[in-house]
Each structure stands twice: as structure tokens, then as C-alpha cells.
Design a protein around this motif. Structure first.
Motif, PDB file in Angstrom:
ATOM      1  N   THR A 138      -1.587   9.940   6.530  1.00 32.81           N
ATOM      2  CA  THR A 138      -2.799  10.294   5.797  1.00 32.81           C
ATOM      3  C   THR A 138      -3.663   9.050   5.587  1.00 32.81           C
ATOM      4  N   TRP A 139      -4.902   9.280   5.172  1.00 34.41           N
ATOM      5  CA  TRP A 139      -5.778   8.142   4.870  1.00 34.41           C
ATOM      6  C   TRP A 139      -5.266   7.371   3.654  1.00 34.41           C
ATOM      7  N   GLU A 140      -4.635   8.061   2.718  1.00 34.67           N
ATOM      8  CA  GLU A 140      -4.041   7.350   1.580  1.00 34.67           C
ATOM      9  C   GLU A 140      -2.900   6.450   2.050  1.00 34.67           C
ATOM     10  N   ASP A 141      -2.155   6.912   3.057  1.00 28.42           N
ATOM     11  CA  ASP A 141      -1.130   6.050   3.658  1.00 28.42           C
ATOM     12  C   ASP A 141      -1.762   4.811   4.279  1.00 28.42           C
ATOM     13  N   VAL A 142      -2.860   5.030   4.992  1.00 25.61           N
ATOM     14  CA  VAL A 142      -3.562   3.906   5.627  1.00 25.61           C
ATOM     15  C   VAL A 142      -3.982   2.894   4.572  1.00 25.61           C
ATOM     16  N   HIS A 143      -4.503   3.394   3.447  1.00 26.65           N
ATOM     17  CA  HIS A 143      -4.950   2.500   2.373  1.00 26.65           C
ATOM     18  C   HIS A 143      -3.773   1.727   1.784  1.00 26.65           C
ATOM     19  N   ARG A 144      -2.698   2.420   1.499  1.00 25.13           N
ATOM     20  CA  ARG A 144      -1.530   1.750   0.888  1.00 25.13           C
ATOM     21  C   ARG A 144      -0.923   0.726   1.847  1.00 25.13           C
ATOM     22  N   ILE A 145      -0.697   1.146   3.087  1.00 28.84           N
ATOM     23  CA  ILE A 145      -0.107   0.243   4.070  1.00 28.84           C
ATOM     24  C   ILE A 145      -1.073  -0.890   4.405  1.00 28.84           C
ATOM     25  N   GLY A 146      -2.363  -0.552   4.473  1.00 29.57           N
ATOM     26  CA  GLY A 146      -3.369  -1.560   4.791  1.00 29.57           C
ATOM     27  C   GLY A 146      -3.430  -2.679   3.774  1.00 29.57           C
ATOM     28  N   LYS A 147      -3.264  -2.352   2.493  1.00 25.87           N
ATOM     29  CA  LYS A 147      -3.242  -3.383   1.447  1.00 25.87           C
ATOM     30  C   LYS A 147      -2.089  -4.358   1.668  1.00 25.87           C
ATOM     31  N   LYS A 148      -0.936  -3.804   2.036  1.00 34.56           N
ATOM     32  CA  LYS A 148       0.232  -4.662   2.273  1.00 34.56           C
ATOM     33  C   LYS A 148       0.047  -5.507   3.532  1.00 34.56           C
ATOM     34  N   LEU A 149      -0.536  -4.898   4.548  1.00 33.12           N
ATOM     35  CA  LEU A 149      -0.767  -5.647   5.788  1.00 33.12           C
ATOM     36  C   LEU A 149      -1.769  -6.783   5.564  1.00 33.12           C
ATOM     37  N   LYS A 152      -0.309  -9.673   3.970  1.00 37.40           N
ATOM     38  CA  LYS A 152       0.558 -10.375   4.921  1.00 37.40           C
ATOM     39  C   LYS A 152      -0.260 -11.179   5.933  1.00 37.40           C
ATOM     40  N   GLY A 153      -1.590 -10.997   5.900  1.00 40.24           N
ATOM     41  CA  GLY A 153      -2.457 -11.691   6.849  1.00 40.24           C
ATOM     42  C   GLY A 153      -2.832 -10.878   8.062  1.00 40.24           C
ATOM     43  N   ASN A 154      -2.592  -9.559   7.998  1.00 38.40           N
ATOM     44  CA  ASN A 154      -2.871  -8.670   9.129  1.00 38.40           C
ATOM     45  C   ASN A 154      -3.708  -7.481   8.673  1.00 38.40           C
ATOM     46  N   PRO A 155      -5.010  -7.693   8.464  1.00 39.81           N
ATOM     47  CA  PRO A 155      -5.853  -6.643   7.885  1.00 39.81           C
ATOM     48  C   PRO A 155      -6.065  -5.452   8.811  1.00 39.81           C
ATOM     49  N   VAL A 156      -6.575  -4.392   8.230  1.00 42.24           N
ATOM     50  CA  VAL A 156      -7.052  -3.235   8.987  1.00 42.24           C
ATOM     51  C   VAL A 156      -8.399  -3.615   9.601  1.00 42.24           C
ATOM     52  N   GLY A 157      -8.683  -3.106  10.794  1.00 41.68           N
ATOM     53  CA  GLY A 157      -9.945  -3.425  11.458  1.00 41.68           C
ATOM     54  C   GLY A 157     -10.732  -2.187  11.830  1.00 41.68           C
ATOM     55  N   ILE A 158     -11.650  -1.764  10.946  1.00 47.14           N
ATOM     56  CA  ILE A 158     -12.548  -0.637  11.223  1.00 47.14           C
ATOM     57  C   ILE A 158     -13.971  -1.139  11.062  1.00 47.14           C
ATOM     58  N   LEU A 227      -6.728  -6.857  17.240  1.00 48.41           N
ATOM     59  CA  LEU A 227      -5.374  -6.320  17.380  1.00 48.41           C
ATOM     60  C   LEU A 227      -4.565  -7.124  18.389  1.00 48.41           C
ATOM     61  N   ASN A 228      -5.167  -7.395  19.541  1.00 45.46           N
ATOM     62  CA  ASN A 228      -4.414  -8.040  20.619  1.00 45.46           C
ATOM     63  C   ASN A 228      -4.159  -9.522  20.381  1.00 45.46           C
ATOM     64  N   SER A 229      -4.951 -10.130  19.500  1.00 46.99           N
ATOM     65  CA  SER A 229      -4.718 -11.539  19.162  1.00 46.99           C
ATOM     66  C   SER A 229      -3.585 -11.695  18.155  1.00 46.99           C
ATOM     67  N   GLY A 230      -3.169 -10.578  17.581  1.00 39.75           N
ATOM     68  CA  GLY A 230      -2.094 -10.628  16.591  1.00 39.75           C
ATOM     69  C   GLY A 230      -2.583 -10.643  15.168  1.00 39.75           C
ATOM     70  N   LYS A 231      -3.912 -10.635  14.968  1.00 38.82           N
ATOM     71  CA  LYS A 231      -4.422 -10.695  13.596  1.00 38.82           C
ATOM     72  C   LYS A 231      -4.391  -9.319  12.932  1.00 38.82           C
ATOM     73  N   CYS A 232      -5.057  -8.334  13.509  1.00 40.09           N
ATOM     74  CA  CYS A 232      -5.133  -7.023  12.878  1.00 40.09           C
ATOM     75  C   CYS A 232      -3.800  -6.285  12.985  1.00 40.09           C
ATOM     76  N   GLY A 233      -3.451  -5.577  11.935  1.00 38.81           N
ATOM     77  CA  GLY A 233      -2.238  -4.779  11.940  1.00 38.81           C
ATOM     78  C   GLY A 233      -2.488  -3.334  12.319  1.00 38.81           C
ATOM     79  N   MET A 234      -3.744  -2.894  12.194  1.00 41.59           N
ATOM     80  CA  MET A 234      -4.063  -1.498  12.442  1.00 41.59           C
ATOM     81  C   MET A 234      -5.554  -1.357  12.731  1.00 41.59           C
ATOM     82  N   ILE A 235      -5.891  -0.570  13.749  1.00 44.86           N
ATOM     83  CA  ILE A 235      -7.274  -0.215  14.054  1.00 44.86           C
ATOM     84  C   ILE A 235      -7.302   1.252  14.454  1.00 44.86           C
ATOM     85  N   LEU A 236      -8.464   1.843  14.548  1.00 48.43           N
ATOM     86  CA  LEU A 236      -8.622   3.134  15.213  1.00 48.43           C
ATOM     87  C   LEU A 236      -9.415   2.872  16.481  1.00 48.43           C
TER      88      LEU A 236
END
Length: 403
Positions: A138-149, A152-158, A227-236
Motif C-alpha cells: 500500500t501507499w502507507e507501506d511505501v511511506h513507512r518503509i520510505g522513512k526508514k530507507l 539509512k541513506g536510501n531515499p524514495v525517488g519519485i 536506483l542503479n547508483s545504489g542511492k535510491c531504495g525505491m522508485i516507480l
């Protein structure tokens, strides 16, 4: 001496170059059969609207044209009607999975439904495991996991910027909250609702908690690189990021492990109103000033034959998702578990004008980046959610009044 005939095709510069190479091969092969020279021009997708506007104004340029969003509707009076060819192609390939793509305002086909480009989540499974989470649903999952990522230095990229990805993803979020830009009639502007306001508020939380300010200036390539550089943890994103990582043998930073091995694709997230995402519908049309209309129709008939479609789909590594039913469960999707989502994501994807058809007004709203701009203004705290939605509504109404 008679002038040598030349069949000219213009298309967007594909994110999987092998797809363009195969298309050009087919055009050249058909040209030999038809006894004409051929030329294929590739243009960056964000530059195509200006090129098309120029060709329409001058009533000259190419013969075959790759169209997207609401362009078959926008340029309907400049495009050849293709109902007979759509019917012929559909009958020999089990029918069409979409009955909207390619139609003009009169319901006639002005473009052959070609393929759509979907937007699953592309995610670093190793990073998700390291923070003790499961993959988001869910999008709430994305938000919760994204905060942790992000911590950790691996933000969401939208992207919240002038990019096609941003236009698609942000519409998907609005729809997933129960909002919509227009009603089913494709004419009545309906963006100003409590559901849309809540969607804007969610995007602000997602930006502030899970992303970095660089997304405000990203184009359609930057999230792939992140994503491919290793920085982002999640993108769409379509599968192009994963395929690029595999082709380039990009590594997880500080290791010798290929990063594509820890990237997976999953369905776009579910929101309070369900699972929805915008898809990039691509169609192929013929300008009605073309002196080679019959030859151009012949190429479309040739290109949509089984052998050519299979080669084009395979060259794209599954990036091009077909509208023809016969290819919906193509073996390429079973060739790699990273593509498992592809045959099913169409259940949740819509053209940008949804719940109405993509129209000329849809296209103008798209090209003015009304949604990314107002979302970014709210996400960065410049205006509140209600002001942002009011601004979007005013701009969209102005565009629809002029349509």
C-alpha cells in the motif's frame, strides 16, 4: 525523372535502444518489399509535442507518427482514419485489451494501439530486508518503509518535476485516493474534491519524510540513475532501470554484487480507493497530408503481424506491453521473475484521462505539467493542499474551456 519515394516515420527515442533498432530494421525491410526508401527519426519524448505542432502548422514532415496520451484526439483532423486496419489487426490477434487508445473525438481510430508502458515499483529488496520490512503493498507501506530507507541513506525517488514519470505517478496517487481530474464524460473538470486534497497531503508527507529535494528537478532518467547508483531504495518506473543496471553490470556500492540481482518489480501500491496507476499509451498514426498513405498503411499491417510484433516485444525486453490479446502472456514475461508483474499490471492501469478518454485537453494539461507543479508547490510548503488543488482546478478548467 520521377522523384524517389521515401516513407518517413517519427517516434520517441526509446529507453531500450534495441526496441528502436528493431523498429528501424522492420521499416527498412518493409521498404525493400514496397520499393520505397525509408527514414526513421527519433526525438526525445518531451520534445515531440513541439515537433508535431510544427508539422501540423506546415502540413508537411513525416508520414508515420508515434502518438501518446491524447494526441490521436488532439490531432484527429490531421490524421488518417484507421478503423479498417484496427479491425483487421485485432481479428487476427485475438482482439484488443483496450478500446480507448488511439480513438479521436468522433470515436474513429486515428492511431493503431501500439503498446503501453507501465509503472510498477522498482525496489532494492536487500535494503528492505536490512530494515526488517516486507515489500510494500500500500501507499502507507511505501511511506513507512520510505522513512526508514531515507534514514539509512536510501531515499524514495519519485519526480515532482517536468517529466512524464511525474505526470503518470502523481495521477496514480490521486486516483488511488478516489480523486480524478475529470468525470467519465471526459469534459467535466472534477479535480477539486476532498479525496484529491488528501492525495496532495500524502504526497507532501511522502516528499518530506522519504525523499530529497533533488526530485524537484528530475527528468525521466534521474530516478533510474538514482536506483542503479545504489542511492535510491525505491522508485516507480518501467523496467528500463533494471534492464540498464543489468546491461551495464552496475554494482551495489562497496561490493562486487550486481545491483540488478537485488532489484525487483512489484505492483503499484494500493490506496484508500484501490490500486491505480497511469500508463503511457503509445499509438501509431498516419498524417493525412502524407503522399504515401497506402504505403504507410501497408507498413502498419506488416509491423502488427505476429512475427514482427514478437521481435519488437522481445527487443524491448518486455518494456513494450502489447494491446493485442495474443501477446499479453508472451513467454518473455516468464523468462525472468523480475517481469512477473507485466501480464497483470494492466488490470490496474489507465490512460491519463481516466475515468474519461484521453482527449486533446488531457494532452494540454499533461504538457503544462499542472499536476506536478501544484503537487511540488504543496510538498515544499509554498501553499497548502486546498490552495494547490484550487490552482490545479483553475488551470485545468481554463484549458478545457478552450478545448
Amino acid at each position: 525523372m520521377a522523384q524517389e519515394r521515401e516513407l518517413k516515420l517519427i517516434t520517441f527515442s526509446h529507453f531500450v535502444p534495441a526496441s528502436d533498432e528493431e523498429l528501424q530494421r522492420q521499416l527498412e525491410e518493409y521498404g525493400k518489399q514496397a520499393g520505397v526508401k525509408t527514414r526513421m527519426d527519433r526525438v526525445a519524448h518531451l520534445q515531440l509535442p513541439a515537433v508535431y505542432a510544427s508539422e501540423v502548422q506546415g502540413q508537411k514532415g513525416h508520414d508515420l507518427v508515434a502518438l501518446r496520451v491524447g494526441e490521436p484526439h488532439l490531432y484527429a483532423k490531421h490524421l488518417v482514419e484507421l478503423d479498417d486496419l484496427v479491425d483487421k489487426i485485432g481479428k487476427r490477434a485475438g482482439g484488443w485489451t483496450d478500446v480507448v487508445a488511439g480513438r479521436g473525438p468522433d470515436g474513429k481510430y486515428r492511431g493503431i494501439p501500439w503498446f503501453f508502458i507501465s509503472f510498477p515499483i522498482a525496489i532494492r529488496t536487500d535494503l528492505v530486508a536490512e530494515i526488517g520490512e516486507n515489500l510494500p503493498d500500500t501507499w502507507e507501506d511505501v511511506h513507512r518503509i520510505g522513512k526508514k530507507l531515507k534514514a539509512k541513506g536510501n531515499p524514495v525517488g519519485i519526480q515532482l518535476a517536468h517529466s512524464a514519470d511525474s505526470n503518470h505517478i502523481l495521477r496514480g496517487i490521486i486516483w488511488s485516493w478516489g480523486g480524478k481530474l475529470v468525470e467519465e464524460d471526459g469534459k467535466t473538470v472534477a479535480i477539486n474534491s476532498k479525496e484529491t486534497v488528501e492525495a496532495y497531503k500524502f504526497v507532501k508527507a511522502l516528499y518530506q519524510d522519504c525523499m530529497t529535494e533533488e526530485v524537484l528537478a528530475w527528468d525521466d532518467r534521474n530516478n533510474n540513475v538514482c536506483l542503479n547508483s545504489g542511492k535510491c531504495g525505491m522508485i516507480l518506473n518501467p523496467t528500463s532501470a533494471y534492464n540498464s543496471a543489468r546491461k551495464d553490470n552496475a554494482l551495489v556500492p562497496g561490493t562486487d554484487k550486481p545491483i540488478h540481482q537485488v532489484i525487483n518489480h512489484i505492483m503499484p501500491p494500493e490506496g484508500p480507493a484501490g490500486r491505480h496507476m497511469s500508463a503511457a499509451n503509445q499509438t501509431l498514426g498516419i498524417w493525412n497530408w502524407s503522399p504515401l498513405q497506402d504505403v504507410a498503411k501497408g507498413f502498419l499491417d506488416y509491423h502488427f503481424q505476429k512475427e514482427q510484433q514478437e521481435k519488437h516485444l522481445a527487443a524491448s525486453l518486455g518494456y513494450n506491453q502489447p494491446f493485442l490479446s495474443a501477446f499479453g502472456m508472451h513467454p518473455i514475461y516468464a523468462s525472468n521473475p523480475k517481469y512477473y508483474f507485466a501480464p497483470y499490471i494492466g488490470w490496474y492501469t489507465h490512460a491519463p484521462g481516466w475515468p474519461g478518454p484521453p482527449t486533446g485537453a488531457t494532452d494540454r494539461v499533461w504538457n503544462k505539467f499542472v499536476i506536478p507543479d501544484t503537487m511540488a508547490a504543496h510538498a515544499t510548503g509554498k501553499i497548502d493542499a486546498e490552495e494547490a488543488v484550487n490552482s490545479a482546478e483553475a488551470q485545468i478548467k481554463r484549458i478545457y474551456r478552450r478545448a
